[in-house]
Motif scaffolding. Sequence first.
Motif, PDB file in Angstrom:
ATOM      1  N   GLU A 635      -5.735   5.915  -6.288  1.00  0.00           N
ATOM      2  CA  GLU A 635      -7.188   5.542  -5.546  1.00  0.00           C
ATOM      3  C   GLU A 635      -6.772   5.440  -4.110  1.00  0.00           C
ATOM      4  O   GLU A 635      -6.639   4.285  -3.401  1.00  0.00           O
ATOM      5  N   ILE A 636      -6.836   6.507  -3.468  1.00  0.00           N
ATOM      6  CA  ILE A 636      -6.185   6.567  -2.101  1.00  0.00           C
ATOM      7  C   ILE A 636      -7.512   7.394  -1.169  1.00  0.00           C
ATOM      8  O   ILE A 636      -7.720   8.476  -1.551  1.00  0.00           O
ATOM      9  N   SER A 708      -3.354   1.781  -6.031  1.00  0.00           N
ATOM     10  CA  SER A 708      -4.776   1.525  -5.709  1.00  0.00           C
ATOM     11  C   SER A 708      -4.533   0.934  -4.131  1.00  0.00           C
ATOM     12  O   SER A 708      -3.839   0.146  -3.958  1.00  0.00           O
ATOM     13  N   VAL A 709      -5.234   1.766  -3.372  1.00  0.00           N
ATOM     14  CA  VAL A 709      -5.140   1.366  -1.926  1.00  0.00           C
ATOM     15  C   VAL A 709      -6.517   0.903  -1.592  1.00  0.00           C
ATOM     16  O   VAL A 709      -7.474   1.516  -1.509  1.00  0.00           O
ATOM     17  N   LEU A 714      -2.114  -2.719  -0.983  1.00  0.00           N
ATOM     18  CA  LEU A 714      -1.645  -1.652  -1.846  1.00  0.00           C
ATOM     19  C   LEU A 714      -1.033  -2.085  -3.400  1.00  0.00           C
ATOM     20  O   LEU A 714      -0.016  -3.113  -3.022  1.00  0.00           O
ATOM     21  N   ARG A 715      -1.651  -1.597  -4.383  1.00  0.00           N
ATOM     22  CA  ARG A 715      -1.082  -2.052  -5.525  1.00  0.00           C
ATOM     23  C   ARG A 715      -0.434  -1.031  -6.594  1.00  0.00           C
ATOM     24  O   ARG A 715      -1.145   0.052  -6.545  1.00  0.00           O
ATOM     25  N   ILE A 716       0.694  -1.384  -6.967  1.00  0.00           N
ATOM     26  CA  ILE A 716       1.334  -0.317  -7.883  1.00  0.00           C
ATOM     27  C   ILE A 716       1.514  -0.827  -9.158  1.00  0.00           C
ATOM     28  O   ILE A 716       1.951  -2.021  -9.382  1.00  0.00           O
ATOM     29  N   THR A 717       0.857  -0.004 -10.228  1.00  0.00           N
ATOM     30  CA  THR A 717       0.992  -0.354 -11.635  1.00  0.00           C
ATOM     31  C   THR A 717       1.759   0.336 -12.495  1.00  0.00           C
ATOM     32  O   THR A 717       2.001   1.601 -12.506  1.00  0.00           O
ATOM     33  N   LEU A 762      -0.594   6.265   2.784  1.00  0.00           N
ATOM     34  CA  LEU A 762      -0.019   7.527   2.007  1.00  0.00           C
ATOM     35  C   LEU A 762       1.401   7.678   2.764  1.00  0.00           C
ATOM     36  O   LEU A 762       2.352   8.031   1.844  1.00  0.00           O
ATOM     37  N   THR A 763       1.625   7.485   4.067  1.00  0.00           N
ATOM     38  CA  THR A 763       2.846   7.784   4.634  1.00  0.00           C
ATOM     39  C   THR A 763       4.226   6.850   4.042  1.00  0.00           C
ATOM     40  O   THR A 763       4.992   7.192   3.821  1.00  0.00           O
ATOM     41  N   TRP A 764       3.587   5.304   3.801  1.00  0.00           N
ATOM     42  CA  TRP A 764       4.457   4.310   3.496  1.00  0.00           C
ATOM     43  C   TRP A 764       4.883   4.665   1.934  1.00  0.00           C
ATOM     44  O   TRP A 764       5.877   4.487   1.523  1.00  0.00           O
ATOM     45  N   LEU A 765       4.027   5.259   1.321  1.00  0.00           N
ATOM     46  CA  LEU A 765       4.250   5.498  -0.295  1.00  0.00           C
ATOM     47  C   LEU A 765       5.352   6.666  -0.297  1.00  0.00           C
ATOM     48  O   LEU A 765       6.211   6.625  -1.111  1.00  0.00           O
TER      49      LEU A 765
END
Length: 775
Positions: A635-636, A708-709, A714-717, A762-765
Motif C-alpha cells: 500500500e504505497i 503499508s505507507v 511506514l509499517r512492514i508485516t 519508496l526510496t527508503w525501502l
Amino acid sequence: YNRNLELLTGDLQGWLADGQVPVVMMSSDIKARGLADSLQSRNLNAAFVKEGALLRPGRITVISGELTAGFRFWNENWLLLTENDIFGMQKKRRLHTKNSGAQLQYFSEIKAGDYVVHSVHGIGRYIGVENVLVDGVHRDYLLLAYAGDDKLYVPVEQVGMLHKYVGNEGQAPRLSKMGGADWKRVQSKARAAITELAEELLRLYAQRKIVPGHAFAEDTEWQRDFEERFPYEETPDQLKAIAEIKADMEKPEPMDRLLCGDVGYGKTEVAIRAAFKAVMDGKQVAVMVPTTVLAQQHFMTFKERMQPFGVKVEMVSRFCTPREQKRILNDLENGQVDVLIGTHRLLQQDVLFPDLGLLVIDEEQRFGVAQKEKIKRWKTGVDVLTLSATPIPRTLHLALVNGRDMSVIESPPEERLPVETYVAEYNPGMIKEALEREMRRGGRIYYVHNRVLGLENIAADLRSLVPGINIRIAHGQMSEDMLEDAMIAFYEGSCDVLLSTSIIENGLDVPLANTIIIDGAENFGLSQLYQMRGRVGRSSRLAYAYFVYKRNRALSEVAEKRLQAIRDFTELGAGFKIAMRDLEIRGAGNLLGAQQHGHIAGVGFAAYCDMLERTIRKLKDGVEDGIPEPDPVLEISVDGYIPDDYIADPRYKLELYRRFAGLDYGEKDDLLDEIIDRFGEPPEEVEVLWRVACLRALCRLLHIRGISVKPGELRITFAENAAIDPNALMQLISEQQQYMNFKSGAQAQLIFRTVKLKTDSLTWLEKNLPRLAFD
C-alpha cells in the motif's frame, strides 16, 4: 589442420607477392595468437593485432571476431579471411534468447471481449485497462463485467488471479454474479471431482514408476565425441531437454517424456543423442513415425550421424522390397540392428526386438486410436520419448498437470525468419504472383489440396496460369516408386511445384522450397495447417504461406477459428500456442471423459488445470494446504501505471503488467533493459511501476506479507516463516531507535514513524529492505 595451413600459406604468399594486404579473423584471441605464431614459424610476416592499424603492406594481420565468411573488394588492395574460410564450417553460434517460460502462458493472453475466470468472483467478461484516480493517485485497473450490471476493477498487480476462460466449443459461458453463492458451489463440485481424478492419475503415474525399467549408464567418451560432431551450437533449450532426457534414462523406472519443439527446432538431434546413449548401453532403439516420407528422412539423418561410430541403422517401410524387409527383420531378431526406423509397420507381429531399450515416437497425433493402444502395450517397461510440434490436447493436458514429463524447445535456429502468412479467398491472380515470385528467385513451391481426384485439374489450371511451369504430383495412392521419384525430383530441383495431398505434412526438408499454397485450407485441422506451413521457412530466406478457401463460401465457425489462429500465430515457436488454441477450439470437455466434462466447462480449463495441479501436489507431497502463499500487499501511494502515449496497445500493456506482477527479483534489471529495448526510455510512471514490482519481488523472497505507507508511518508485516537476518534487523532498529519499534508475534511488524524521513518512503525501502536478506 596442417594440410589447411599449407594451403593457406601458399595463398598468403601469392597475395603478398601481388601487393595485397591480408587480414585473417579467428573466432577467439587464443586461436588468433596461435595462427600468427604458426605463420611466423613458416617464415611469413604475421602479427596478432588486438588494437591499432590492421592494414600494413607486407604484413599479415591476424585478429579475433565473429564474422563467419570473408570478403574482398576488387578495387581495394586488401582482403579478409575468416576461420570458416580456412578450416571449414565450425560450430555455428546462435543468438540465445532467455527462456522466460512463455510456452505455458497461452491462457494468460487475454484481449478485450474475452471471457475470463477470476479466482474469487468467477466468470466475467474482460473489458480492458482503465486509468482511475483514487485518493489523488493515478492507477491502472483491469475492468471486468459480471452478471447484471456488476463491474469489478482489478488492480493490475492482481492480474495473476485472472485466467482466460476455455470451455466447450461454440458455447458462451454464463456470467457469474458477484458475491453470489453460485461460483463457490461450482468450485466446490469441481474440487470434489478433481480430487477423485487426481487420485486416479497418481495411481496410474505410480504404477508406471513401479514397473521395472533399465537404468542406463552415464555418458561414455564415445557419447561426448558423438555430440561434439554436431555441426551447430545447441540452443539452451536443447541442452536442457537433453539433460532432462538423459537423467530420466539413467533412472531405474521407465521414462515417459514429451518433447515439444517447433518444426525445425532440433528435436531430431535430441532424439538421436538419446538413441545413441541407448545403443552405447547395448540396447536397441525403435523410431516410429507416421509417414513413409518422414521415415526416409529420419533414416538418412540417423544413418549420417551414427554410421561413423559403427551403429547399424535400418528402416522398414513400403519403400523397401519384401526381400529387403525380411533381411532387416531377421538381422533385428538376431540383435544385429541397433536402430530401426519405420511407420506403424513396426507394430506388426513379425517385428521382434530381442532387447528394446528406447522407443521414440515422432508426431504422436498422427497415429490412430488402435495404433496408440498397441503402442501402449508395447512400451511397458521401455523408455519412451515422444516428439511433437503440436501435441494433441489430451497429451498436452496430462503434461500440464504433471501426468507425464515434458521438455520444451523454444529457441529458434539462427537466421530463421517467421513465415509470411496470408489467409484469403482463392484468387488466380494471387496464386500466379506467388508462383512467379518464388520461381524468379530460383525456389520451389508446395501446392496442397485435400482430394486426390482434383489434383490433375489443379495441375492444368496452374500450367495455364504460368506457362512452362514444371509440376510433379504426389499422393498416398501412388506406387512406392512413383511417389519416391516425385519426392526426389522436387528435392533435387528438377521440378518447380510439388502438387500433393497432405502427405507432405511430415516430409522432406527442402531448404529451397519457400512458398506453400494450401488450397481448401478450411478442410484441414489446425495442427495439420501448422505442420504444413512448417515445410517452408527452413532456411534464412523469407518464406510465404497462402491458406486459401473457396470463393463465396461461408466458413463454419470452427474453420474460421482455425484460419484465424494460423494467421495469429506466425511468430517463431508458435507450435505450443497452436496446441493450446486447438484445445480451445475443440473444447476441453472430451479430454477426460464425460465425468469431468461439466466441471471443465463450469470453471474453465485453465482454472481446472490449476486446481488439478494443486490437488496432485497436495496428494503427492502430503501437504495439507495446496493454496500458495498470498502475494505481498504493498500500500504505497505513488503514480505507477503505463501511459497510452508510451504503450497504446492494450495487449502489450497487459503482457507487461503480468511480467511486473510475476517478476523474479534476480531478473529485475533484465526486465527493465527489455522494456527500454522494446518501447524506448520509460516515463517516470513506468519506472515507478517497475520499482514497486522489484520491491514486491524482494518481499516475496523475504516472506514479507505487506508494506503499508500512511502519512507519518511506514509499517512492514512479516510472515511466520520470514527469511530475514535477525542481526541485520536489529542493526536497522538500533540506527532508528527513536522512531522505530518492533512488534513480535504470529505476524511480526516493524513500525517506523517517518516524521524525520529525509527521502520518500519508496526510496527508503529500496535502500534498507535488501539489508535484511541473509548474505
